[in-house]
Design an enzyme around this catalytic site. Structure first.
Site, PDB file in Angstrom:
ATOM      1  N   GLY A   1       0.827  -1.209   0.000  1.00  9.78           N
ATOM      2  CA  GLY A   1       0.000   0.000   0.000  1.00  9.78           C
ATOM      3  C   GLY A   1       0.854   1.248   0.000  1.00  9.78           C
TER       4      GLY A   1
ATOM      5  CG  ASN B   1       0.827   1.600   4.745  1.00 10.53           C
ATOM      6  OD1 ASN B   1       0.536   2.284   5.726  1.00 10.53           O
ATOM      7  ND2 ASN B   1       0.475   1.971   3.508  1.00 10.53           N
TER       8      ASN B   1
ATOM      9  CB  SER C   1      -5.547   1.874  13.835  1.00  9.65           C
ATOM     10  OG  SER C   1      -6.453   2.884  14.273  1.00  9.65           O
TER      11      SER C   1
ATOM     12  CE1 TYR D   1      -8.755   0.846   9.588  1.00  3.98           C
ATOM     13  CE2 TYR D   1      -8.881   1.628  11.850  1.00  3.98           C
ATOM     14  CZ  TYR D   1      -8.214   1.560  10.644  1.00  3.98           C
ATOM     15  OH  TYR D   1      -7.009   2.194  10.490  1.00  3.98           O
ATOM     16  CB  SER D   2     -12.036  -1.515  16.312  1.00  2.82           C
ATOM     17  OG  SER D   2     -12.366  -0.151  16.138  1.00  2.82           O
TER      18      SER D   2
ATOM     19  CE  LYS E   1      -5.559  -0.959  10.490  1.00  3.01           C
ATOM     20  NZ  LYS E   1      -4.393  -1.161   9.591  1.00  3.01           N
TER      21      LYS E   1
ATOM     22  CB  ILE F   1      -1.962  10.264  10.408  1.00  2.00           C
ATOM     23  CG1 ILE F   1      -1.463   9.419  11.591  1.00  2.00           C
ATOM     24  CG2 ILE F   1      -0.789  10.761   9.567  1.00  2.00           C
ATOM     25  CD1 ILE F   1      -0.560  10.139  12.570  1.00  2.00           C
TER      26      ILE F   1
END
Length: 249
Positions: free
Chosen positions: A15, A94, A146, A159-160, A163, A192
């Site tokens: 990525g 990544n 993350s 997503y959580s 990660k 970010i």
């Protein structure tokens, strides 16, 4: 292959054509690493980055298209690296996606796709790279996680989970691979300043940064500098390194 390229560390960045990945590629290339930029759909951007790095630093990077959520394409990526350099010194996982969605609205496709891209892809890349790292008892693996893998995020459950799984894999592998002199760490960014944050309004960004002790978003360069430090360090492994301005202490 000349002597200089043999001595320089070889790094795969998945990525690597956008956001944090792009900054990592640029920063490592600027600092003399041999970099393979993996991309999936952003061929034009990958070629542009390649040209800019050559023009600015007289240093060539190599680009390779592969969907790292598919094992066969990961094998081709790793084989490309071995054919060109006969080694893999550093793997940086990544590649990833994000999505904001109520838990009750997450579909089977949403769930499976999130885990496949954000977690299973690293399972593939690490397994394929270890075929070469273990034999030489040397290697550095860095997973881009993350803050949500540690704290969880409302409306980003899938997503959580992905990660958090990546962080769990990091810790377990660090123990398993330590005797082979292979270090495994995660970097867990907070908010970010990248294109991923376009989903937030200016008002939302302001509210978020007010909660951060340093009162600002992080930059992609903050992540890239940490990456370089981890590569050059020899005694850090199994760590989830939070770069978040003190958002999670």
């Amino acid at each position: 292959m000349n002597q200089a390229s043999i001595e320089r560390k070889v790094v795969i960045v998945t990525g690597g054509s956008k956001g944090i990945g792009e900054e990592i590629v640029r920063f490592l290339a600027k600092n003399g690493y041999e970099v393979i930029l993996n991309y999936n759909s952003s061929e034009h951007r990958a070629k542009q980055i390649q040209k800019e790095i050559y023009d600015n630093y007289n240093n060539n990077i190599h680009i390779f298209k592969a969907d790292v959520s598919k094992r066969e394409e990961v094998k081709r990526l790793v084989n490309f690296c071995i054919a060109k350099f006969n080694k893999i010194d550093v793997l940086i996982n990544n590649a990833g996606i994000s999505e904001i969605k109520l838990f009750t609205q997450i579909t089977d496709f949403d769930w499976n796709n999130m885990l496949q891209v954000n977690l299973t892809s690293s399972f593939y890349t690490i397994q394929e790279s270890l075929k070469y790292m273990i034999s030489v008892k040397s290697g550095c693996i860095i997973n881009i996680s993350s803050i949500w893998g540690t704290t969880g995020a409302s409306c980003e459950v899938h997503y959580s989970v992905a990660k958090a799984g990546l962080d769990g894999m990091t810790k377990a592998l660090a123990k398993e691979l330590g005797p082979s002199n292979i270090r495994v760490n995660s970097i867990a960014p907070g908010i970010i300043n990248t294109g991923m944050n376009k989903q937030f309004s200016d008002e939302e960004i302001t509210r978020i940064t007010e909660e951060i002790p340093l009162q600002k978003m992080g930059s992609t360069l903050d992540i890239a500098r940490c990456i370089k430090w981890i590569i050059e360090d020899e005694y850090t492994t199994g760590q989830i390194i939070g770069i978040n301005g003190g958002w999670n202490i």
